[in-house]
Design an enzyme around this catalytic site. Sequence first.
Site, PDB file in Angstrom:
ATOM      1  N   GLU A  39      -0.817 -16.744  11.126  1.00  0.00           N
ATOM      2  CA  GLU A  39      -0.060 -15.859  10.242  1.00  0.00           C
ATOM      3  C   GLU A  39       1.428 -16.074  10.468  1.00  0.00           C
ATOM      4  OE1 GLU A  39      -1.547 -11.813  10.139  1.00  0.00           O
ATOM      5  OE2 GLU A  39       0.492 -11.051   9.940  1.00  0.00           O
TER       6      GLU A  39
ATOM      7  N   ARG B 152       6.083   3.278  16.894  1.00  0.00           N
ATOM      8  CA  ARG B 152       4.658   3.292  16.545  1.00  0.00           C
ATOM      9  C   ARG B 152       3.765   2.783  17.673  1.00  0.00           C
ATOM     10  NH1 ARG B 152       3.533   1.204  10.850  1.00  0.00           N
ATOM     11  NH2 ARG B 152       2.370  -0.339  11.997  1.00  0.00           N
TER      12      ARG B 152
ATOM     13  N   ASP C 284      -1.458   3.040   5.478  1.00  0.00           N
ATOM     14  CA  ASP C 284      -2.680   2.465   6.018  1.00  0.00           C
ATOM     15  C   ASP C 284      -3.830   2.824   5.076  1.00  0.00           C
ATOM     16  OD1 ASP C 284      -1.969   1.030   8.264  1.00  0.00           O
ATOM     17  OD2 ASP C 284      -2.006   2.773   9.582  1.00  0.00           O
TER      18      ASP C 284
ATOM     19  N   ARG D 139       0.764   3.484  27.507  1.00  0.00           N
ATOM     20  CA  ARG D 139      -0.246   4.300  28.208  1.00  0.00           C
ATOM     21  C   ARG D 139      -0.309   3.967  29.682  1.00  0.00           C
ATOM     22  NH1 ARG D 139      -4.487   2.449  24.415  1.00  0.00           N
ATOM     23  NH2 ARG D 139      -4.196   3.748  22.570  1.00  0.00           N
TER      24      ARG D 139
ATOM     25  N   ARG E   5       8.493  -7.664   2.650  1.00  0.00           N
ATOM     26  CA  ARG E   5       8.391  -8.773   3.585  1.00  0.00           C
ATOM     27  C   ARG E   5       7.074  -9.467   3.222  1.00  0.00           C
ATOM     28  NH1 ARG E   5      11.627 -11.767   6.358  1.00  0.00           N
ATOM     29  NH2 ARG E   5      10.512 -12.854   7.989  1.00  0.00           N
TER      30      ARG E   5
ATOM     31  N   ARG F 102       0.910 -14.565  14.780  1.00  0.00           N
ATOM     32  CA  ARG F 102      -0.378 -14.340  15.436  1.00  0.00           C
ATOM     33  C   ARG F 102      -1.457 -15.255  14.873  1.00  0.00           C
ATOM     34  NH1 ARG F 102      -1.033  -8.013  13.428  1.00  0.00           N
ATOM     35  NH2 ARG F 102      -0.600  -8.410  11.255  1.00  0.00           N
TER      36      ARG F 102
ATOM     37  N   TYR G  71       4.386   2.329   3.032  1.00  0.00           N
ATOM     38  CA  TYR G  71       3.666   1.580   4.049  1.00  0.00           C
ATOM     39  C   TYR G  71       2.394   2.357   4.429  1.00  0.00           C
ATOM     40  CZ  TYR G  71       4.045  -1.585   8.143  1.00  0.00           C
ATOM     41  OH  TYR G  71       3.880  -2.573   9.084  1.00  0.00           O
TER      42      TYR G  71
HETATM   43  P1  FAD Z   1      -3.530  -3.122  -3.223  1.00  0.00           P
HETATM   44  O1  FAD Z   1      -4.659  -3.450  -2.322  1.00  0.00           O
HETATM   45  O2  FAD Z   1      -2.324  -3.978  -3.165  1.00  0.00           O
HETATM   46  O3  FAD Z   1      -4.097  -3.092  -4.718  1.00  0.00           O
HETATM   47  C1  FAD Z   1      -3.278  -3.146  -5.861  1.00  0.00           C
HETATM   48  C2  FAD Z   1      -3.978  -4.007  -6.888  1.00  0.00           C
HETATM   49  O4  FAD Z   1      -3.237  -3.947  -8.124  1.00  0.00           O
HETATM   50  C3  FAD Z   1      -4.053  -5.472  -6.503  1.00  0.00           C
HETATM   51  O5  FAD Z   1      -5.385  -5.920  -6.554  1.00  0.00           O
HETATM   52  C4  FAD Z   1      -3.189  -6.173  -7.566  1.00  0.00           C
HETATM   53  O6  FAD Z   1      -3.666  -7.452  -7.929  1.00  0.00           O
HETATM   54  C5  FAD Z   1      -3.279  -5.207  -8.726  1.00  0.00           C
HETATM   55  N1  FAD Z   1      -2.167  -5.312  -9.660  1.00  0.00           N
HETATM   56  C6  FAD Z   1      -0.847  -5.283  -9.382  1.00  0.00           C
HETATM   57  N2  FAD Z   1      -0.123  -5.430 -10.515  1.00  0.00           N
HETATM   58  C7  FAD Z   1      -1.009  -5.551 -11.525  1.00  0.00           C
HETATM   59  C8  FAD Z   1      -0.872  -5.749 -12.946  1.00  0.00           C
HETATM   60  N3  FAD Z   1       0.332  -5.852 -13.517  1.00  0.00           N
HETATM   61  N4  FAD Z   1      -1.980  -5.844 -13.693  1.00  0.00           N
HETATM   62  C9  FAD Z   1      -3.222  -5.776 -13.121  1.00  0.00           C
HETATM   63  N5  FAD Z   1      -3.409  -5.571 -11.790  1.00  0.00           N
HETATM   64  C10 FAD Z   1      -2.305  -5.473 -11.006  1.00  0.00           C
HETATM   65  N6  FAD Z   1      -4.250  -0.739   6.753  1.00  0.00           N
HETATM   66  C11 FAD Z   1      -5.086  -0.260   7.708  1.00  0.00           C
HETATM   67  O7  FAD Z   1      -5.541   0.884   7.612  1.00  0.00           O
HETATM   68  N7  FAD Z   1      -5.452  -1.044   8.783  1.00  0.00           N
HETATM   69  C12 FAD Z   1      -4.992  -2.308   8.948  1.00  0.00           C
HETATM   70  O8  FAD Z   1      -5.357  -2.974   9.917  1.00  0.00           O
HETATM   71  C13 FAD Z   1      -4.093  -2.828   7.958  1.00  0.00           C
HETATM   72  N8  FAD Z   1      -3.611  -4.075   8.095  1.00  0.00           N
HETATM   73  C14 FAD Z   1      -2.753  -4.545   7.141  1.00  0.00           C
HETATM   74  C15 FAD Z   1      -2.276  -5.841   7.313  1.00  0.00           C
HETATM   75  C16 FAD Z   1      -1.396  -6.366   6.384  1.00  0.00           C
HETATM   76  C17 FAD Z   1      -0.903  -7.761   6.555  1.00  0.00           C
HETATM   77  C18 FAD Z   1      -0.964  -5.562   5.283  1.00  0.00           C
HETATM   78  C19 FAD Z   1       0.033  -6.097   4.307  1.00  0.00           C
HETATM   79  C20 FAD Z   1      -1.450  -4.285   5.106  1.00  0.00           C
HETATM   80  C21 FAD Z   1      -2.347  -3.756   6.036  1.00  0.00           C
HETATM   81  N9  FAD Z   1      -2.896  -2.483   5.876  1.00  0.00           N
HETATM   82  C22 FAD Z   1      -3.741  -2.000   6.852  1.00  0.00           C
HETATM   83  C23 FAD Z   1      -2.608  -1.652   4.672  1.00  0.00           C
HETATM   84  C24 FAD Z   1      -3.632  -1.854   3.532  1.00  0.00           C
HETATM   85  O9  FAD Z   1      -3.633  -3.212   3.133  1.00  0.00           O
HETATM   86  C25 FAD Z   1      -3.267  -0.963   2.339  1.00  0.00           C
HETATM   87  O10 FAD Z   1      -3.250   0.388   2.735  1.00  0.00           O
HETATM   88  C26 FAD Z   1      -4.211  -1.073   1.116  1.00  0.00           C
HETATM   89  O11 FAD Z   1      -4.602  -2.376   0.841  1.00  0.00           O
HETATM   90  C27 FAD Z   1      -3.504  -0.495  -0.110  1.00  0.00           C
HETATM   91  O12 FAD Z   1      -4.376  -0.409  -1.213  1.00  0.00           O
HETATM   92  P2  FAD Z   1      -3.780  -0.254  -2.690  1.00  0.00           P
HETATM   93  O13 FAD Z   1      -4.937  -0.074  -3.595  1.00  0.00           O
HETATM   94  O14 FAD Z   1      -2.718   0.768  -2.687  1.00  0.00           O
HETATM   95  O15 FAD Z   1      -3.015  -1.627  -2.976  1.00  0.00           O
HETATM   96  N1  UDP Z   2       5.236  -5.345  18.434  1.00  0.00           N
HETATM   97  C1  UDP Z   2       5.718  -6.181  19.418  1.00  0.00           C
HETATM   98  N2  UDP Z   2       4.864  -7.043  20.039  1.00  0.00           N
HETATM   99  C2  UDP Z   2       3.563  -7.114  19.725  1.00  0.00           C
HETATM  100  C3  UDP Z   2       3.051  -6.242  18.731  1.00  0.00           C
HETATM  101  C4  UDP Z   2       3.917  -5.374  18.091  1.00  0.00           C
HETATM  102  O1  UDP Z   2       6.899  -6.162  19.709  1.00  0.00           O
HETATM  103  O2  UDP Z   2       2.844  -7.942  20.312  1.00  0.00           O
HETATM  104  C5  UDP Z   2       6.199  -4.441  17.767  1.00  0.00           C
HETATM  105  C6  UDP Z   2       6.921  -5.134  16.622  1.00  0.00           C
HETATM  106  O3  UDP Z   2       8.249  -4.665  16.621  1.00  0.00           O
HETATM  107  C7  UDP Z   2       6.185  -4.665  15.402  1.00  0.00           C
HETATM  108  C8  UDP Z   2       5.830  -3.236  15.778  1.00  0.00           C
HETATM  109  O4  UDP Z   2       5.565  -3.305  17.181  1.00  0.00           O
HETATM  110  O5  UDP Z   2       7.005  -4.743  14.263  1.00  0.00           O
HETATM  111  C9  UDP Z   2       4.620  -2.698  15.051  1.00  0.00           C
HETATM  112  O6  UDP Z   2       3.531  -3.518  15.348  1.00  0.00           O
HETATM  113  P1  UDP Z   2       2.144  -3.456  14.621  1.00  0.00           P
HETATM  114  O7  UDP Z   2       1.235  -4.375  15.326  1.00  0.00           O
HETATM  115  O8  UDP Z   2       1.774  -2.033  14.460  1.00  0.00           O
HETATM  116  O9  UDP Z   2       2.508  -4.090  13.207  1.00  0.00           O
HETATM  117  P2  UDP Z   2       1.550  -4.455  12.029  1.00  0.00           P
HETATM  118  O10 UDP Z   2       0.182  -4.723  12.588  1.00  0.00           O
HETATM  119  O11 UDP Z   2       1.615  -3.243  11.122  1.00  0.00           O
HETATM  120  O12 UDP Z   2       2.157  -5.672  11.459  1.00  0.00           O
END
Ligand code: FAD
Ligand code: UDP
Length: 370
Positions: free
Chosen positions: A301, A173, A351, A177, A250, A281, A349
């Site tokens: 984090e 992923r 976005d 560059r 995770r 981070r 997974y």
């Molecule tokens: P969720 O946001 O999880 O919504 C599900 C909801 O259901 C929650 O509010 C929960 O409380 C509710 N729920 C669950 N069970 C029940 C129940 N039994 N009764 C009532 N309510 C319930 N995407 C990006 O595009 N850019 C990013 O930079 C990015 N960074 C991320 C960083 C992290 C650390 C993580 C984990 C994800 C990241 N994502 C990112 C992905 C993004 O968070 C998800 O795509 C998005 O939040 C998913 O939306 P959702 O509605 O599917 O799920």
């Molecule tokens: N990664 C790394 N070093 C960094 C950033 C990312 O080795 O400083 C690797 C790592 O294996 C990670 C993967 O690239 O699991 C994907 O990184 P990304 O930042 O896309 O992960 P996310 O933001 O989704 O946690």
Amino acid sequence: MNTKYDFLIVGAGLYGAVFAHEAKKAGKTCLMIDKRNHVAGNIYTEKIEDIQVHKYGAHIFHTSKKDIWAYVNQFTEFNRYINSPLANYHGEIYNLPFNMNTFNKMWGVVTPDEAQAKVEEQRRESYVENPQNLEEQAINLVGPDIYEKLIRGYTEKQWGRPCTEIPAFIIRRLPVRFTYDNNYFNDPYQGIPIGGYTAMIERMIEGIEVKLNTDYLVEKEKWDSMADKVVYTGPVDAYFDYQFGVLEYRSLRFETEVLDIPNYQGNAVVNYTDSETPYTRIIEHKHFEFGQQPKTVISREYSAEWKLGDERYYPINDDKNNKLHEQYKALADTQSKVIFGGRLGEYKYYDMDQVVEVALQKVQEVLGHK
Ligand code: FAD
Ligand code: UDP
């Protein structure tokens, strides 16, 4: 309480919000419930010291799709933020993703030709045919110097396992560059909602009845009886009472601190790529919105093992869990009244832009527009 709705939407995250918005627009009635005490799911942002704090981890909206970009822009204006994380390796700072700035700092090379020659030399020394794990894949991609300083420690902390036990595809992923371009993403559209993600979700669900602090699974039958269809965005295994087993995730842990200084690290995201620093981070939230506030808020984090009851963050899409998910998916497909959607409902997974896209497709299909 006996009102009959067209849709009961379980989960006020992005998937539920897009679905509810479109259903309402088509004249349908929706009731939305969430077990948390706020809307927006994992993209929830909360103001602290006048700074939008990303409570469940940093979120940057990016997409290659013009229609998805236009769609979300109906609900919020986006700022000009471009994700350009830094790596801190024992106090040495490198630009990410791997680009000419990184190569220049690592080896002193200046031109793309010099950098390419250096990367080739590094790769030649330790090239492995058919890489079987992340370590082999990473060394094939960028060579041992970058692997050692910028990949190994970070990845092992993030996944809690040695790189030799992590699937190779995870590292594919990351862009490599030969230009001086620190933009982490290749997508043409990117930014952060001005005013925060929570306000964006609130605008999407304007006029929709929402009940918070309400766990659907506790009184499933009661809620089911209130609507013709249910859109369930919670964990699919929980819906079926874990009858085939538990889907693994995770988890993350955040230590958030308000500091009485205006600027802690000069960038929104700094990855700590050594093995010794316990966190992966530090996020300094104000830099997502070019904030000028007198104070700052940072979140360290930590990656964490997940067990049932903990907050779900990243689905572990390995063979074992994907197989288990297939069993749940087959069962879910037999539930004609229930739509399983989103990151937890589909165990994917996704976005944010992908969530918007699949929710739009699904709601159009259900409303008979496709
Ligand atoms: P969720 O946001 O999880 O919504 C599900 C909801 O259901 C929650 O509010 C929960 O409380 C509710 N729920 C669950 N069970 C029940 C129940 N039994 N009764 C009532 N309510 C319930 N995407 C990006 O595009 N850019 C990013 O930079 C990015 N960074 C991320 C960083 C992290 C650390 C993580 C984990 C994800 C990241 N994502 C990112 C992905 C993004 O968070 C998800 O795509 C998005 O939040 C998913 O939306 P959702 O509605 O599917 O799920
Ligand atoms: N990664 C790394 N070093 C960094 C950033 C990312 O080795 O400083 C690797 C790592 O294996 C990670 C993967 O690239 O699991 C994907 O990184 P990304 O930042 O896309 O992960 P996310 O933001 O989704 O946690």
